[in-house]
Motif scaffolding. Sequence first.
Motif, PDB file in Angstrom:
ATOM      1  N   PRO A  72      50.725  42.940  47.762  1.00 45.74           N
ATOM      2  CA  PRO A  72      49.571  42.919  48.668  1.00 45.74           C
ATOM      3  C   PRO A  72      48.237  43.025  47.934  1.00 45.74           C
ATOM      4  CG  PRO A  72      51.214  44.513  49.413  1.00 45.74           C
ATOM      5  CD  PRO A  72      51.662  44.003  48.078  1.00 45.74           C
ATOM      6  N   GLU A  73      48.222  43.713  46.793  1.00 40.79           N
ATOM      7  CA  GLU A  73      46.972  43.899  46.052  1.00 40.79           C
ATOM      8  C   GLU A  73      46.750  42.846  44.961  1.00 40.79           C
ATOM      9  OE1 GLU A  73      50.091  46.401  43.894  1.00 40.79           O
ATOM     10  OE2 GLU A  73      49.596  46.033  45.977  1.00 40.79           O
ATOM     11  N   ALA A  74      47.568  41.790  44.903  1.00 35.65           N
ATOM     12  CA  ALA A  74      47.468  40.800  43.829  1.00 35.65           C
ATOM     13  C   ALA A  74      46.094  40.151  43.753  1.00 35.65           C
ATOM     14  CB  ALA A  74      48.552  39.739  43.973  1.00 35.65           C
ATOM     15  N   ALA A  75      45.573  39.654  44.850  1.00 38.63           N
ATOM     16  CA  ALA A  75      44.265  38.979  44.833  1.00 38.63           C
ATOM     17  C   ALA A  75      43.172  39.918  44.360  1.00 38.63           C
ATOM     18  CB  ALA A  75      43.928  38.423  46.210  1.00 38.63           C
ATOM     19  N   ALA A  76      43.195  41.142  44.834  1.00 38.18           N
ATOM     20  CA  ALA A  76      42.172  42.113  44.428  1.00 38.18           C
ATOM     21  C   ALA A  76      42.289  42.440  42.945  1.00 38.18           C
ATOM     22  CB  ALA A  76      42.287  43.383  45.259  1.00 38.18           C
ATOM     23  N   SER A  77      43.514  42.542  42.421  1.00 35.42           N
ATOM     24  CA  SER A  77      43.672  42.853  41.000  1.00 35.42           C
ATOM     25  C   SER A  77      43.198  41.685  40.136  1.00 35.42           C
ATOM     26  CB  SER A  77      45.114  43.235  40.658  1.00 35.42           C
ATOM     27  OG  SER A  77      45.976  42.125  40.705  1.00 35.42           O
ATOM     28  N   TYR A  78      43.423  40.456  40.585  1.00 32.72           N
ATOM     29  CA  TYR A  78      42.911  39.299  39.842  1.00 32.72           C
ATOM     30  C   TYR A  78      41.388  39.301  39.840  1.00 32.72           C
ATOM     31  CZ  TYR A  78      47.619  37.278  39.974  1.00 32.72           C
ATOM     32  OH  TYR A  78      48.952  37.039  39.831  1.00 32.72           O
ATOM     33  N   GLU A  79      40.797  39.561  40.994  1.00 38.50           N
ATOM     34  CA  GLU A  79      39.343  39.557  41.099  1.00 38.50           C
ATOM     35  C   GLU A  79      38.714  40.691  40.297  1.00 38.50           C
ATOM     36  OE1 GLU A  79      38.290  39.522  45.224  1.00 38.50           O
ATOM     37  OE2 GLU A  79      39.301  37.611  45.557  1.00 38.50           O
ATOM     38  N   ALA A  80      39.375  41.843  40.228  1.00 40.58           N
ATOM     39  CA  ALA A  80      38.827  43.000  39.523  1.00 40.58           C
ATOM     40  C   ALA A  80      38.726  42.757  38.025  1.00 40.58           C
ATOM     41  CB  ALA A  80      39.678  44.235  39.809  1.00 40.58           C
ATOM     42  N   ASN A  81      39.675  42.020  37.460  1.00 33.81           N
ATOM     43  CA  ASN A  81      39.647  41.765  36.022  1.00 33.81           C
ATOM     44  C   ASN A  81      40.302  40.410  35.750  1.00 33.81           C
ATOM     45  OD1 ASN A  81      39.664  41.754  33.249  1.00 33.81           O
ATOM     46  ND2 ASN A  81      40.391  43.860  33.053  1.00 33.81           N
ATOM     47  N   LEU A  82      39.550  39.355  35.966  1.00 32.77           N
ATOM     48  CA  LEU A  82      40.074  38.002  35.826  1.00 32.77           C
ATOM     49  C   LEU A  82      40.572  37.719  34.415  1.00 32.77           C
ATOM     50  CD1 LEU A  82      40.674  35.319  37.131  1.00 32.77           C
ATOM     51  CD2 LEU A  82      38.327  34.618  36.638  1.00 32.77           C
ATOM     52  N   LYS A  83      39.839  38.186  33.400  1.00 34.39           N
ATOM     53  CA  LYS A  83      40.256  37.961  32.012  1.00 34.39           C
ATOM     54  C   LYS A  83      41.641  38.551  31.750  1.00 34.39           C
ATOM     55  CE  LYS A  83      39.015  38.946  27.246  1.00 34.39           C
ATOM     56  NZ  LYS A  83      38.141  39.681  26.347  1.00 34.39           N
ATOM     57  N   GLU A  84      41.868  39.780  32.195  1.00 40.17           N
ATOM     58  CA  GLU A  84      43.169  40.419  32.019  1.00 40.17           C
ATOM     59  C   GLU A  84      44.252  39.680  32.791  1.00 40.17           C
ATOM     60  OE1 GLU A  84      46.050  43.278  30.798  1.00 40.17           O
ATOM     61  OE2 GLU A  84      44.077  42.765  30.005  1.00 40.17           O
ATOM     62  N   ALA A  85      43.955  39.263  34.014  1.00 37.11           N
ATOM     63  CA  ALA A  85      44.937  38.551  34.830  1.00 37.11           C
ATOM     64  C   ALA A  85      45.359  37.248  34.162  1.00 37.11           C
ATOM     65  CB  ALA A  85      44.373  38.278  36.224  1.00 37.11           C
ATOM     66  N   LEU A  86      44.405  36.472  33.694  1.00 34.52           N
ATOM     67  CA  LEU A  86      44.728  35.200  33.031  1.00 34.52           C
ATOM     68  C   LEU A  86      45.492  35.437  31.735  1.00 34.52           C
ATOM     69  CD1 LEU A  86      41.436  33.238  33.696  1.00 34.52           C
ATOM     70  CD2 LEU A  86      43.647  32.938  34.818  1.00 34.52           C
ATOM     71  N   TYR A  87      45.120  36.468  31.008  1.00 35.91           N
ATOM     72  CA  TYR A  87      45.841  36.814  29.775  1.00 35.91           C
ATOM     73  C   TYR A  87      47.298  37.132  30.090  1.00 35.91           C
ATOM     74  CZ  TYR A  87      47.560  39.694  25.974  1.00 35.91           C
ATOM     75  OH  TYR A  87      48.328  40.226  24.974  1.00 35.91           O
ATOM     76  N   ARG A  88      47.522  37.965  31.083  1.00 37.81           N
ATOM     77  CA  ARG A  88      48.896  38.357  31.422  1.00 37.81           C
ATOM     78  C   ARG A  88      49.724  37.176  31.919  1.00 37.81           C
ATOM     79  NH1 ARG A  88      50.270  43.241  30.033  1.00 37.81           N
ATOM     80  NH2 ARG A  88      48.601  44.743  30.017  1.00 37.81           N
TER      81      ARG A  88
END
Length: 99
Positions: A72-88
């Motif tokens: 449920p929190e996936a979109a918010a976690s991507y928005e909070a730190n896009l660089k980290e999300a893309l890296y992962r």
Amino acid sequence: LLVGHDWGAWLTWQLALMHPDTFVAMCAMSVPYAGRGKGSLLAPLRKMHGDPLGPEAKEKATFFYMLHHQLPEAAASYEANLKEALYRIYTYTKGIPSD
């Protein structure tokens, strides 16, 4: 026309199978047709990586983007730190920091 890549390609195959009269053409990029599965695509992924929504999720589950998208929190976690999300999603190697 329906086009999907990777996770979207799997979805494209399923939608084309379920609604053949809706789509005049489809293109699944990077994922070949493997037939209609007997169960959920996510079930074997949860078995392999752990269930991120399960009781021991934070301690035991390993990151896998398809499972992470279900949170449920996936979109918010991507928005909070896009660089980290893309890296992962695209380059993560255990033990190598993202910076």
